[in-house]
Design a protein around this motif. Structure first.
Motif, short mmCIF file in Angstrom:
data_model
loop_
_atom_site.label_atom_id
_atom_site.label_comp_id
_atom_site.label_asym_id
_atom_site.label_seq_id
_atom_site.Cartn_x
_atom_site.Cartn_y
_atom_site.Cartn_z
N THR A 69 0.80 -1.24 0.00
CA THR A 69 0.00 0.00 0.00
C THR A 69 0.83 1.28 0.00
OG1 THR A 69 -0.10 0.11 2.43
CG2 THR A 69 -1.81 -1.19 1.30
N ASN A 70 2.07 1.21 0.48
CA ASN A 70 2.91 2.41 0.64
C ASN A 70 2.23 3.50 1.46
OD1 ASN A 70 3.84 1.63 -2.62
ND2 ASN A 70 5.37 1.74 -0.99
N LEU A 71 1.38 3.09 2.40
CA LEU A 71 0.61 4.05 3.19
C LEU A 71 1.49 4.73 4.23
CD1 LEU A 71 -2.08 5.30 4.28
CD2 LEU A 71 -2.27 3.25 5.73
N VAL A 72 1.42 6.08 4.24
CA VAL A 72 1.98 6.86 5.35
C VAL A 72 0.84 7.69 5.95
CG1 VAL A 72 4.34 6.98 4.48
CG2 VAL A 72 2.71 8.76 3.85
N LYS A 73 0.91 7.90 7.27
CA LYS A 73 -0.12 8.67 7.96
C LYS A 73 0.47 9.98 8.43
CE LYS A 73 -2.15 4.39 9.77
NZ LYS A 73 -2.50 3.64 11.02
N LEU A 74 -0.32 11.04 8.27
CA LEU A 74 0.06 12.35 8.78
C LEU A 74 -0.89 12.68 9.93
CD1 LEU A 74 0.50 14.34 5.42
CD2 LEU A 74 2.12 12.81 6.55
N MET A 75 -0.35 12.78 11.13
CA MET A 75 -1.13 13.15 12.30
C MET A 75 -0.88 14.62 12.58
SD MET A 75 -3.29 12.16 14.52
CE MET A 75 -4.01 12.81 16.01
N LEU A 76 -1.94 15.43 12.45
CA LEU A 76 -1.81 16.88 12.60
C LEU A 76 -2.30 17.32 13.97
CD1 LEU A 76 -3.17 17.89 9.09
CD2 LEU A 76 -0.78 17.77 9.79
N LYS A 104 -8.05 21.62 13.96
CA LYS A 104 -8.33 20.50 14.85
C LYS A 104 -7.35 19.36 14.58
CE LYS A 104 -11.63 18.11 11.83
NZ LYS A 104 -13.00 17.56 11.70
N GLU A 105 -7.21 18.48 15.54
CA GLU A 105 -6.36 17.30 15.32
C GLU A 105 -6.98 16.42 14.24
OE1 GLU A 105 -5.37 15.16 18.82
OE2 GLU A 105 -4.23 16.82 19.71
N MET A 106 -6.12 15.93 13.37
CA MET A 106 -6.61 15.15 12.23
C MET A 106 -5.55 14.14 11.81
SD MET A 106 -7.45 16.43 8.32
CE MET A 106 -8.25 17.90 8.91
N GLU A 107 -5.98 12.97 11.39
CA GLU A 107 -5.07 11.97 10.84
C GLU A 107 -5.54 11.63 9.43
OE1 GLU A 107 -2.72 8.19 12.59
OE2 GLU A 107 -4.90 7.93 12.51
N ILE A 108 -4.64 11.75 8.48
CA ILE A 108 -4.97 11.49 7.08
C ILE A 108 -3.86 10.64 6.47
CG2 ILE A 108 -3.91 13.66 6.26
CD1 ILE A 108 -6.19 13.80 4.16
N GLY A 109 -4.23 9.73 5.57
CA GLY A 109 -3.26 8.82 4.97
C GLY A 109 -3.08 9.09 3.49
N PHE A 110 -1.85 8.93 3.00
CA PHE A 110 -1.54 9.10 1.59
C PHE A 110 -0.59 7.99 1.15
CE2 PHE A 110 -2.43 13.58 2.79
CZ PHE A 110 -3.43 13.85 1.87
N LEU A 143 -6.40 21.06 3.55
CA LEU A 143 -7.16 19.86 3.86
C LEU A 143 -8.53 20.21 4.40
CD1 LEU A 143 -4.28 18.07 5.82
CD2 LEU A 143 -4.85 17.77 3.39
N SER A 144 -9.47 19.26 4.27
CA SER A 144 -10.80 19.44 4.86
C SER A 144 -11.12 18.31 5.83
CB SER A 144 -11.87 19.54 3.77
OG SER A 144 -11.81 18.41 2.91
N ASP A 145 -11.03 17.05 5.36
CA ASP A 145 -11.19 15.91 6.26
C ASP A 145 -10.47 14.71 5.64
OD1 ASP A 145 -13.08 14.09 4.74
OD2 ASP A 145 -14.34 15.88 4.84
N PRO A 146 -10.27 13.64 6.41
CA PRO A 146 -9.45 12.51 5.94
C PRO A 146 -9.98 11.77 4.73
CG PRO A 146 -9.66 12.46 8.33
CD PRO A 146 -10.63 13.49 7.84
N SER A 147 -11.21 12.02 4.35
CA SER A 147 -11.78 11.30 3.21
C SER A 147 -11.78 12.11 1.92
CB SER A 147 -13.23 10.88 3.53
OG SER A 147 -14.04 12.03 3.70
#
Length: 375
Positions: free
Chosen positions: A281-288, A317-323, A344-348
């Motif tokens: 998947t090469n997924l990395v998460k960004l926790m803001l 706000k705190e947010m976690e998004i994956g790319f 950004l707006s939301d993780p989806s």
């Protein structure tokens, strides 16, 4: 027909156009370069029928006129082995025997009748539109977008760069449905509205020669073909037929959360952390969090993981998004500014990536779709 040419100069021009030649051609003469000598001007052509590239040299010594096709592979390989020196070409236009005479030797090959070489398509007069742009502008537009083109046989329109001319200026767009890049220059006024899709291969060929050119590029196109005339090269290509998707519809208009981060610091962090991401998947998460971003990745199959914190400007706000890490790295690498802004707006929803500061009359926007994070 005879002429004398510098070995290094000939090699430089042939290498530039040799990338046109396809290894899968069913037409033998397309494995050749076309040499056309007219009044001490040598014109060199390579083609795969879809794309044709032409360059020319002014010769100080030439005798006779003629057109002959010479085998590309052996000619290129031989020229790479020569030191800089004059090469004397002696060509029998009846048998198409070619003798290349040097100070210490002679090299012989057999060419083909140049009349059998396919001619590039002509533009249809009533539909032709044209504009002139600086070399730097076209080069930047291609460099900024070509990495985002697709390789999708089912949707060929995605396999090229959309060039759109209108009142807003000249816009370059590329997308593979995961990422999208829009590069716009407002300092172009063509006086008409038009658009065409430049295929990936000719875009790459232009990218290779534009960096060495100066001045302007004269662009002409109709519904099927485009001509790019540069100071030292000409490229003719068949365009991708079809309508490009409505790219503006997928660009979020409201992205309230903005993260400003040092581009190089984030790029290097991403490079380190992504080594520990899942190979599938090469997924990395960004926790803001306020003024802090944590970049993390893990591969459960190999029991490895990593995280690293990066300083940033963020007040949302705190947010976690994956790319997907490799897509994100490509985007960051192609935003050539000190600081970049994530919108950004939301993780989806898609994230937008823009430079903190742009040059006058320039707009750069890059979009990347997020990945679902398994909680």
């Amino acid at each position: 027909m005879k002429f004398v040419v510098s070995s290094s100069e000939l090699l430089s021009h042939l290498q530039a156009i040799s990338r046109v030649i396809s290894n899968k051609s069913n037409i033998p003469i397309l494995d050749h370069f076309l040499f056309d000598l007219q009044d001490s001007k040598l014109t060199l052509t390579a083609s795969d029928q879809e794309v044709t590239m032409v360059t020319s040299l002014d010769l100080s010594s030439a005798d006779g006129n003629g057109v002959i096709a010479m085998p590309s592979k052996i000619l290129l390989e031989a020229l790479k082995k020569f030191s800089e020196q004059p090469l004397n070409f002696d060509i029998d236009m009846t048998t198409f025997a070619v003798n290349i005479v040097t100070e210490k030797g002679k090299f012989s090959v057999v060419g083909q009748d140049g009349a059998d070489f396919p001619q590039p398509p002509a533009l249809e007069g009533n539909d032709v539109q044209s504009l002139q742009v600086p070399v730097e502008l076209l080069n930047t537009g291609i460099v900024k977008t070509i990495f985002a083109t697709a390789n999708d046989d089912l949707r060929p329109v995605m396999n090229g760069i959309l060039m759109e001319i209108n009142d807003a200026g000249l816009t370059f767009v590329a997308s593979d449905s995961h990422k999208l890049v829009r590069y716009r220059r407002k300092d172009v006024s063509a006086g008409f509205e038009g658009a065409f899709i430049l295929p990936q291969k000719p875009a790459g060929l232009l990218k290779n020669v534009l960096a060495r050119e100066e001045g302007d590029v004269f662009i002409q196109f109709d519904k099927k073909n485009a001509y790019f005339t540069l100071p030292n090269y000409k490229l003719i290509c068949r365009l991708v037929e079809g309508n490009y998707p409505s790219y503006n519809a997928v660009i979020p208009q409201d992205s309230p959360y903005q993260v400003t981060v040092d581009r190089v610091e984030f790029y290097n962090t991403l490079g380190r952390v992504s080594l520990f991401s899942s190979q599938s998947t090469n997924l990395v998460k960004l926790m803001l969090a306020p003024d802090e971003m944590t970049v993390s990745a893990q591969d459960l199959d190999f029991s490895i993981s990593a995280y690293e914190k990066v300083g940033c400007q963020y007040e949302g706000k705190e947010m976690e998004i994956g790319f997907r890490s490799n897509f994100l790295a490509e985007i960051i690498d192609n935003l050539s500014t000190t600081d970049v802004v994530f919108q950004l707006s939301d993780p989806s929803r898609a994230g937008l990536f823009v430079p903190l500061e742009s040059r006058e009359n320039e707009e750069v926007l890059m979009l990347l779709m997020p990945m679902m994070i398994n909680v």
